[in-house]
Design an enzyme around this catalytic site. Structure first.
Site, short mmCIF file in Angstrom:
data_model
loop_
_atom_site.label_atom_id
_atom_site.label_comp_id
_atom_site.label_asym_id
_atom_site.label_seq_id
_atom_site.Cartn_x
_atom_site.Cartn_y
_atom_site.Cartn_z
N ASP A 75 0.85 -1.19 0.00
CA ASP A 75 0.00 0.00 0.00
C ASP A 75 0.89 1.24 0.00
OD1 ASP A 75 0.91 -0.04 2.66
OD2 ASP A 75 -0.83 -1.22 3.23
N ASP A 77 1.53 5.08 1.49
CA ASP A 77 1.21 6.12 2.47
C ASP A 77 1.83 7.42 2.01
OD1 ASP A 77 0.05 4.15 4.03
OD2 ASP A 77 1.89 3.76 5.14
N ASP A 156 10.71 3.83 12.73
CA ASP A 156 11.49 2.78 13.39
C ASP A 156 12.86 2.53 12.76
OD1 ASP A 156 10.18 1.66 11.22
OD2 ASP A 156 9.23 0.04 12.31
P1 ATP Z 1 4.69 -3.42 5.41
O1 ATP Z 1 5.23 -3.41 4.03
O2 ATP Z 1 4.77 -4.74 6.04
O3 ATP Z 1 3.37 -2.72 5.55
P2 ATP Z 1 5.65 -1.03 6.63
O4 ATP Z 1 7.05 -0.57 6.95
O5 ATP Z 1 4.92 -0.25 5.59
O6 ATP Z 1 5.75 -2.55 6.24
P3 ATP Z 1 3.50 -0.35 8.40
O7 ATP Z 1 3.09 -1.04 9.65
O8 ATP Z 1 2.59 -0.24 7.26
O9 ATP Z 1 4.85 -1.07 7.97
O10 ATP Z 1 4.00 1.09 8.85
C1 ATP Z 1 4.17 2.17 7.96
C2 ATP Z 1 5.34 3.04 8.41
O11 ATP Z 1 5.08 3.59 9.71
C3 ATP Z 1 6.66 2.29 8.55
O12 ATP Z 1 7.34 2.19 7.32
C4 ATP Z 1 7.39 3.13 9.57
O13 ATP Z 1 7.96 4.25 8.95
C5 ATP Z 1 6.28 3.61 10.48
N1 ATP Z 1 6.09 2.72 11.66
C6 ATP Z 1 5.29 1.64 11.74
N2 ATP Z 1 5.36 1.06 12.94
C7 ATP Z 1 6.22 1.79 13.67
C8 ATP Z 1 6.71 1.71 15.01
N3 ATP Z 1 6.31 0.75 15.83
N4 ATP Z 1 7.59 2.67 15.41
C9 ATP Z 1 7.97 3.67 14.57
N5 ATP Z 1 7.55 3.78 13.31
C10 ATP Z 1 6.69 2.86 12.85
MG MG Z 2 2.78 -0.55 5.08
#
Ligand code: ATP
Ligand code: MG
Length: 473
Positions: A75, A77, A156
């Site tokens: 997705d 963001d 993170d």
């Molecule tokens: P995926 O591809 O599995 O969705 P993702 O990195 O996009 O991985 P998400 O949970 O969708 O994970 O989170 C979106 C963004 O928000 C991350 O890329 C990160 O920048 C931030 N984020 C998510 N969880 C945390 C956390 N626990 N602490 C700090 N930043 C976070």
């Molecule tokens: Mg994501």
């Protein structure tokens, strides 16, 4: 103070820069290689409209990471300097969501883009996923807006803190994330220990993302985990379940679980699952279930969490039913009791929500009905609202040597032939089934219970038959 923090974050190369440590490294298209056409139309439109309204807007986070790795993002963001209200004002089809962490969902047809305002770091656990946990007094602090640099360092891992500007086709990197992606390593932004204490779920995210992307975990990022893993027990169960589901449905569940093991996190997040994957009798089936789930997700096919949980806990459930039966419970009662107890037991560690119980039980209960191949019973099973999932479950069991391959093939054939050919396939009503129901004694199996259940359902009686050597013992 912030400058010191950033200096620490940015490492030697950036620290040697004389001034403007908060200036990002900006990568042009020839250096980052992202093709604008790989970004969803909705995300591009969102950024465009925000620009037109005078705001800044970037694709951010996991999508930029995935694009740099030439992967297909799940997705998209968007991060912006517009407040949620301002974003809301730009898009007619949008709504503000979340209380602790306010975001805007912008809708374009089927697609929804999550738009967040640049935020600064704060002490409380902060990500979007925890929005439904403790909200007392934290609401305002979670919506402390900040600069784009603040927004980068509150994330993170370095690989998750990159911004892509679709207009200039530039990647903005405040944390050396591009290099960490090139080196295929998970690196925590800031002091890893402090960041895990702030939010212990980051330990699980490190394991999941490393497993999913095939990255190593930077030694400094990995080191504190051994000592801090106990902190996960303070995380609300619902949040752990969400994270667990993300892991199991990542398309790389087996690899993620192996990362959890090597970090010593498996016993906290998945004690029950770990047991199932290790026990000799259930290892094959549960591993196969995860492997198939991985394959389906990688092929962009849907996966139902209920199916996965039904598969993972099928053996423990059958074993429990046999135990209860050995203590004198009637098969049908033993089966129902075992289903409840198994789900209840998982709930304590895994927090599988109750809303999935019905679907899990449905899959378990249907299993013995595949052995009944008379016209009436087969037709009734074919019209089961979730026949396809029940059939897939049976086929998976057959593949793992836990159900009859011949029967699985029979059902596969039944679905592909016309009515006349079907007529010829059905077994006679009082043939194999009656014989099975009379056969008593010997080894009692998990399948015996499901047999009892389906007999009861079909005939309106509480049968006490104990049959079927093909099911787990
Ligand atoms: P995926 O591809 O599995 O969705 P993702 O990195 O996009 O991985 P998400 O949970 O969708 O994970 O989170 C979106 C963004 O928000 C991350 O890329 C990160 O920048 C931030 N984020 C998510 N969880 C945390 C956390 N626990 N602490 C700090 N930043 C976070
Ligand atoms: Mg994501």
């Amino acid at each position: 103070m912030i400058k010191r923090f950033i200096d620490k974050v940015l490492g030697k190369r950036r620290r040697s820069k004389p001034a403007g440590a908060r200036e990002p490294v900006r990568y042009a298209k020839r250096d980052h290689g992202i093709d604008r056409r790989d970004i969803s139309h909705a995300a591009l439109r969102t950024c465009e409209e925000l620009h037109r309204a005078g705001f800044r807007a970037f694709v951010v986070g996991g999508a930029v990471r995935d694009l740099l790795l030439a992967r297909h993002p799940k997705d998209f963001d968007v991060a912006t300097d517009a407040t949620p209200e301002q974003v809301r004002g730009v898009f007619r089809r949008s709504r503000i969501i979340g209380r602790r962490f306010r975001l805007v969902h912008v809708m374009f047809g089927q697609e929804t883009i999550e738009v967040s305002t640049f935020r600064a770091a704060h002490n409380a656990s902060s990500d979007e996923d925890s929005a439904n946990t403790d909200e007392h007094g934290r609401l305002l602090r979670d919506n402390v807006y900040g600069s784009q640099a603040d927004d980068a360092i509150r994330r993170d891992f370095t690989m998750n803190a990159l911004f892509y500007d679709p207009e200039a086709e530039e990647v903005w990197d405040y944390v050396d994330g591009v290099n960490d992606i090139r080196k295929k390593r998970v690196v925590m932004i800031g002091d890893p220990e402090a960041r895990y204490r702030e939010d212990p779920v980051r330990m699980l995210r490190a394991a999941r993302l490393a497993g999913k992307l095939g990255f190593s975990i930077d030694p400094a990022t990995e080191k504190p985990i051994a000592e801090l893993r106990g902190l996960l027990s303070n995380v609300p169960e619902a949040r752990l379940f969400d994270e667990m589901l993300k892991l199991l449905l990542s398309g790389h569940a087996l690899e993620c679980i192996s990362r959890l093991r090597s970090l010593g996190l498996h016993t906290i997040l998945l004690p029950a699952l770990d047991e199932v994957l290790r026990a000799p009798e259930s290892a094959k089936f549960s591993t196969l279930a995860l492997q198939r789930t991985d394959e389906r997700i990688q092929a962009d096919k849907g996966v139902s969490p209920a199916f996965l949980f039904a598969a993972l806990f099928w053996f423990p459930m059958c074993a429990r039913a046999r135990e209860l039966e050995a203590k004198g419970a009637r098969p049908l009662a033993a089966l129902h009791e075992a289903m409840d107890q198994t789900l209840e037991r998982q709930r304590k560690t895994l927090a599988i929500p109750r809303r999935l119980d019905g679907n899990v039980k449905e899959l378990w209960l249907a299993q013995s009905r595949f052995e009944q191949r008379s016209k009436a019973k087969a037709m009734r099973l074919l019209t089961h609202p979730r026949f396809r999932a029940c059939y897939d479950f049976y086929v998976l069991r057959a593949e793992a040597g836990d159900a009859s391959v011949e029967i699985a093939e029979w059902w596969t054939a039944l679905q592909s032939v016309d009515d006349d050919a079907r007529e010829a396939m059905y077994l006679s009503d009082d043939g194999p089934k009656k014989k099975r129901r009379r056969k008593r004694g010997g080894k009692t199996s998990g399948g015996a219970h499901t047999d009892a259940a389906s007999d009861a359902r079909d005939d309106g009686v509480d049968s006490d038959s104990s049959t079927n050597g093909q099911l787990p013992t």
